[in-house]
Motif scaffolding. Structure first.
Motif, PDB file in Angstrom:
ATOM      1  N   GLY A  63       7.164 -15.372   0.604  1.00 25.01           N
ATOM      2  CA  GLY A  63       5.923 -15.040  -0.084  1.00 25.01           C
ATOM      3  C   GLY A  63       4.863 -14.680   0.934  1.00 25.01           C
ATOM      4  N   PRO A  64       3.619 -14.481   0.491  1.00 21.89           N
ATOM      5  CA  PRO A  64       2.539 -14.199   1.442  1.00 21.89           C
ATOM      6  C   PRO A  64       2.354 -15.396   2.361  1.00 21.89           C
ATOM      7  N   ALA A  65       2.128 -15.134   3.656  1.00 23.02           N
ATOM      8  CA  ALA A  65       2.115 -16.222   4.634  1.00 23.02           C
ATOM      9  C   ALA A  65       0.749 -16.390   5.276  1.00 23.02           C
ATOM     10  N   ALA A  66       0.368 -17.654   5.476  1.00 23.32           N
ATOM     11  CA  ALA A  66      -0.897 -17.944   6.156  1.00 23.32           C
ATOM     12  C   ALA A  66      -0.882 -17.393   7.578  1.00 23.32           C
ATOM     13  N   GLY A  67       0.305 -17.332   8.182  1.00 22.31           N
ATOM     14  CA  GLY A  67       0.411 -16.849   9.550  1.00 22.31           C
ATOM     15  C   GLY A  67       0.014 -15.400   9.743  1.00 22.31           C
ATOM     16  N   LEU A  68      -0.034 -14.637   8.667  1.00 26.56           N
ATOM     17  CA  LEU A  68      -0.428 -13.232   8.755  1.00 26.56           C
ATOM     18  C   LEU A  68      -1.840 -12.979   8.240  1.00 26.56           C
ATOM     19  N   ALA A  69      -2.491 -14.026   7.742  1.00 28.13           N
ATOM     20  CA  ALA A  69      -3.791 -13.846   7.097  1.00 28.13           C
ATOM     21  C   ALA A  69      -4.829 -13.239   8.032  1.00 28.13           C
ATOM     22  N   ALA A  70      -4.878 -13.745   9.276  1.00 28.24           N
ATOM     23  CA  ALA A  70      -5.874 -13.233  10.227  1.00 28.24           C
ATOM     24  C   ALA A  70      -5.619 -11.773  10.559  1.00 28.24           C
ATOM     25  N   LEU A  71      -4.357 -11.423  10.759  1.00 28.30           N
ATOM     26  CA  LEU A  71      -4.004 -10.038  11.062  1.00 28.30           C
ATOM     27  C   LEU A  71      -4.316  -9.119   9.889  1.00 28.30           C
ATOM     28  N   VAL A  72      -3.969  -9.573   8.685  1.00 27.62           N
ATOM     29  CA  VAL A  72      -4.203  -8.754   7.488  1.00 27.62           C
ATOM     30  C   VAL A  72      -5.688  -8.559   7.251  1.00 27.62           C
ATOM     31  N   LEU A  73      -6.472  -9.631   7.414  1.00 28.07           N
ATOM     32  CA  LEU A  73      -7.919  -9.518   7.236  1.00 28.07           C
ATOM     33  C   LEU A  73      -8.503  -8.504   8.207  1.00 28.07           C
ATOM     34  N   GLY A  74      -8.094  -8.599   9.474  1.00 24.85           N
ATOM     35  CA  GLY A  74      -8.586  -7.640  10.468  1.00 24.85           C
ATOM     36  C   GLY A  74      -8.152  -6.221  10.145  1.00 24.85           C
ATOM     37  N   ALA A  75      -6.909  -6.061   9.672  1.00 20.23           N
ATOM     38  CA  ALA A  75      -6.398  -4.732   9.356  1.00 20.23           C
ATOM     39  C   ALA A  75      -7.152  -4.110   8.188  1.00 20.23           C
ATOM     40  N   ILE A  76      -7.326  -4.880   7.113  1.00 20.91           N
ATOM     41  CA  ILE A  76      -8.025  -4.361   5.934  1.00 20.91           C
ATOM     42  C   ILE A  76      -9.462  -4.003   6.282  1.00 20.91           C
ATOM     43  N   THR A  77     -10.115  -4.861   7.071  1.00 20.49           N
ATOM     44  CA  THR A  77     -11.499  -4.612   7.455  1.00 20.49           C
ATOM     45  C   THR A  77     -11.621  -3.365   8.326  1.00 20.49           C
ATOM     46  N   THR A  78     -10.727  -3.244   9.300  1.00 24.06           N
ATOM     47  CA  THR A  78     -10.782  -2.109  10.229  1.00 24.06           C
ATOM     48  C   THR A  78     -10.421  -0.801   9.537  1.00 24.06           C
ATOM     49  N   ILE A  79      -9.365  -0.834   8.718  1.00 24.34           N
ATOM     50  CA  ILE A  79      -8.927   0.386   8.030  1.00 24.34           C
ATOM     51  C   ILE A  79      -9.934   0.801   6.964  1.00 24.34           C
ATOM     52  N   GLY A  80     -10.461  -0.193   6.250  1.00 26.65           N
ATOM     53  CA  GLY A  80     -11.498   0.098   5.265  1.00 26.65           C
ATOM     54  C   GLY A  80     -10.996   0.614   3.942  1.00 26.65           C
ATOM     55  N   ASP A  81      -9.694   0.692   3.739  1.00 27.09           N
ATOM     56  CA  ASP A  81      -9.124   1.202   2.491  1.00 27.09           C
ATOM     57  C   ASP A  81      -7.839   0.425   2.220  1.00 27.09           C
ATOM     58  N   PHE A  82      -7.817  -0.333   1.122  1.00 22.49           N
ATOM     59  CA  PHE A  82      -6.660  -1.165   0.815  1.00 22.49           C
ATOM     60  C   PHE A  82      -5.410  -0.323   0.596  1.00 22.49           C
ATOM     61  N   ARG A  83      -5.570   0.858   0.042  1.00 20.28           N
ATOM     62  CA  ARG A  83      -4.406   1.721  -0.201  1.00 20.28           C
ATOM     63  C   ARG A  83      -3.796   2.198   1.110  1.00 20.28           C
ATOM     64  N   LEU A  84      -4.610   2.454   2.108  1.00 19.31           N
ATOM     65  CA  LEU A  84      -4.086   2.812   3.430  1.00 19.31           C
ATOM     66  C   LEU A  84      -3.415   1.606   4.083  1.00 19.31           C
ATOM     67  N   PHE A  85      -3.998   0.424   3.872  1.00 19.33           N
ATOM     68  CA  PHE A  85      -3.380  -0.783   4.406  1.00 19.33           C
ATOM     69  C   PHE A  85      -1.983  -0.989   3.822  1.00 19.33           C
ATOM     70  N   LEU A  86      -1.816  -0.686   2.549  1.00 14.52           N
ATOM     71  CA  LEU A  86      -0.498  -0.820   1.915  1.00 14.52           C
ATOM     72  C   LEU A  86       0.535   0.058   2.608  1.00 14.52           C
ATOM     73  N   CYS A  87       0.079   1.178   3.134  1.00 13.96           N
ATOM     74  CA  CYS A  87       0.977   2.064   3.880  1.00 13.96           C
ATOM     75  C   CYS A  87       1.479   1.344   5.138  1.00 13.96           C
ATOM     76  N   ALA A  88       0.606   0.549   5.775  1.00  7.88           N
ATOM     77  CA  ALA A  88       1.014  -0.230   6.944  1.00  7.88           C
ATOM     78  C   ALA A  88       2.060  -1.271   6.567  1.00  7.88           C
ATOM     79  N   VAL A  89       1.904  -1.891   5.382  1.00  7.55           N
ATOM     80  CA  VAL A  89       2.885  -2.869   4.897  1.00  7.55           C
ATOM     81  C   VAL A  89       4.231  -2.183   4.661  1.00  7.55           C
ATOM     82  N   LEU A  90       4.190  -0.996   4.078  1.00 11.29           N
ATOM     83  CA  LEU A  90       5.414  -0.227   3.837  1.00 11.29           C
ATOM     84  C   LEU A  90       6.104   0.131   5.150  1.00 11.29           C
ATOM     85  N   ILE A  91       5.319   0.562   6.133  1.00  5.26           N
ATOM     86  CA  ILE A  91       5.874   0.885   7.458  1.00  5.26           C
ATOM     87  C   ILE A  91       6.517  -0.360   8.079  1.00  5.26           C
TER      88      ILE A  91
END
Length: 535
Positions: A63-91
């Motif tokens: 499931g979603p992991a606390a160990g990735l929360a900091a990275l995901v928060l930084g990624a979403i904030t930096t990218i600025g678009d949740f749909r683009l972030f989803l592309c990173a998850v797919l990659i």
């Protein structure tokens, strides 16, 4: 992919227990990640059903992991678009599949445990820091950096403790009560009597009831909607399907998105492999998971999550250990817990929306503390400098990047940079030790005419050349020097040439009587004495 239906009696109750553990965690990790709450539920569902069906592990729950929360928060904030972030998850998912096919399931074995421990400790510190605003009801942390809570520049020093100056008393009380409940639930007297009811769930239910009481009585402590979970409720199946978010595939040609995809893949894979190893050790039947197949399963799960709006997924030790303790026998329990999450988000979203964010923050505060508790630091220091140097380098680099916004171009990737820094530090510590231990230098006398013995270690590489040269150059005049290679299996060519140079040129100049002992024929260097040295 087949499920063992013979285990219904044990696996369905276990799945229910895991569901009760996972539900608040899915929402809490979405909160910590700065993502929509629905995305956390999606990842829980995907981790349970998709990965549960594909995984070779019988007891692991993803499931979603606390160990990735900091990275995901930084990624979403930096990218600025949740749909683009989803592309990173797919990659990331695609990369994990390729890693599994490439048989990289043993990658965690090549990462020093001190570095992994440092990464997890850093994650714990960041989780705690980022939940403070939600615990107080002061949600100013927009960029996901600790410094958002601190004054810099022209701000007044009294703003140093801004969260304390904007306390929502109801929010804070619920956080405190939730923490107290969870701590009490860990006491043996309660845990033994109610082993299958997780303290986090009890805390969330208590938080809902307390807040509903405040609302019904018109109390000023009542927590307002902006501090509650907000999941959309659907009136029709078509409307429910409309809640899913799909990736912006233009991210596939964006180097920033690709780098985040790599970072997520590496960290998620490490966390999964560590969790799998731990759960295999807890398995009463001692079944061993195929880690390459697990990476493929995790990759497919993350690819699916990225395609429908979920957060990155890993095997999670909290869910998995709850699954083992509840008596699960097969992965049917993981699949069942995923189905229960799906049913809950369809049938009871209005109940989920009554959960105060500070109750979820309380869960995450304790989660972070367990990862970064003082005992971790003290034990690491006791283990010696080869353990604590990489550990502290990893922690300091990760926290510094988040705290001070170091290297803004890679902000949000502090975990990956910290891990790399820790590996470099570990390599440096080993290299330093190797340089010092390339030979044993022993003086039997301490004046001109010394009798000196130099015992070469088992392996002598070119890295040892400088240290050996320095020792040989500093030997006193008129000494008798024995260089012993009796226990050596490998000597680098450059070192052999150095020894020959000392014997044939430098030693005669200083009137040093040099003797070579134990050198094998393959080294093509003549032994002066045909004897074995004694240490």
């Amino acid at each position: 992919m087949q499920l063992n239906t013979k285990n219904f009696k044990t696996d369905l109750p276990s799945g229910l227990v895991v569901f009760l553990v996972a539900l608040p965690l899915c929402l809490g990790i979405a909160l910590a990640s700065g993502a929509p709450f629905f995305s956390g539920i999606i990842s829980g569902i995907t981790g349970g059903i998709v990965i549960g069906l594909l995984s070779n592990s019988q007891l692991s729950v993803s499931g979603p992991a606390a160990g990735l929360a900091a990275l995901v928060l930084g990624a979403i904030t930096t990218i600025g678009d949740f749909r683009l972030f989803l592309c990173a998850v797919l990659i990331a998912g695609i990369l994990q599949v390729l890693m599994g096919i490439g048989k990289m399931g043993g990658i965690a074995n090549y990462i020093p445990s001190s570095v992994i421990k440092g990464m997890l400790t850093s994650i714990g510190i960041l989780i705690v820091a980022k939940q403070i605003p939600h615990a107080f009801g002061y949600d100013k942390d927009e960029k996901g950096n600790i410094t958002e809570l601190l004054p810099y520049g022209s701000e007044n020093m009294h703003e140093f403790l801004q969260p304390l100056q904007h306390i929502e008393m109801g929010v804070t009380l619920i956080c405190i009560i939730s923490i107290v409940i969870m701590l009490l639930w860990e006491k043996p007297a309660i845990k033994k009597r109610l082993p299958f009811i997780p303290g986090a769930l009890v805390a969330v239910i208590a938080a809902i009831l307390i807040n509903q009481l405040w609302i019904s009585t018109g109390s000023i402590l009542a927590v307002q909607n902006e501090h509650l979970v907000q999941i959309k409720a659907a009136s029709t199946p078509a409307e429910f399907l409309g809640f899913f978010t799909f990736p912006d595939f233009s991210g596939f040609v964006d180097s920033k998105i690709i780098v985040y995809g790599f970072a997520i893949a590496i960290i998620a894979s490490l966390e999964t492999l560590l969790s799998i190893e731990a759960i295999d050790n807890l398995d009463p039947e001692r079944r061993v998971t195929n880690t390459n197949r697990e990476l493929v399963a995790q990759g497919i799960g993350n690819a699916v999550a990225g395609l429908i709006g979920g957060l990155p997924i890993t095997s999670v030790i909290v869910r998995s250990s709850a699954n083992v303790n509840a008596g699960a026998k097969s992965k049917l329990s993981a699949v069942f817990h995923g189905l229960l999450l799906l049913v809950s988000v369809i049938l009871i979203p209005s109940l989920l929306n009554k959960i105060p964010l500070s109750a979820l923050a309380a869960i995450l505060l304790l989660t972070g503390y367990k990862l970064a508790k003082p005992a971790v630091f003290t034990q690491t220091v006791k283990n010696g400098r080869f353990q604590y140097i990489p550990f502290f380098v990893t922690v300091i680099v990760i926290i510094a990047i988040d705290l001070f916004g170091v290297v803004p171009a890679v902000s949000g990737k502090g975990l990956l940079i910290g891990v790399i820094a820790g590996i470099v530090a570990a390599f440096g510590a080993i290299l330093h030790g190797n340089l010092k231990n390339s030979y044993f230098f022993h003086k039997e006398k301490h004046h001109e005419g010394d009798l000196i013995k130099i015992h070469l270690s088992e392996e002598v590489s070119f890295l040892n050349k400088a240290a050996i040269r320095e020792t040989l150059d500093q030997l006193p005049k008129n000494a008798t020097v024995t260089i012993d290679a009796s226990n050596t299996t490998y000597i680098d060519f450059d070192v052999l040439e150095l020894i020959k140079e000392f014997r044939d040129i430098k030693a005669p100049i200083k009137n040093i009587n040099s003797k070579l002992v134990g050198f094998k024929e393959k080294y093509q260097i003549e032994n002066e004495l045909n004897v074995q040295s004694v240490h």
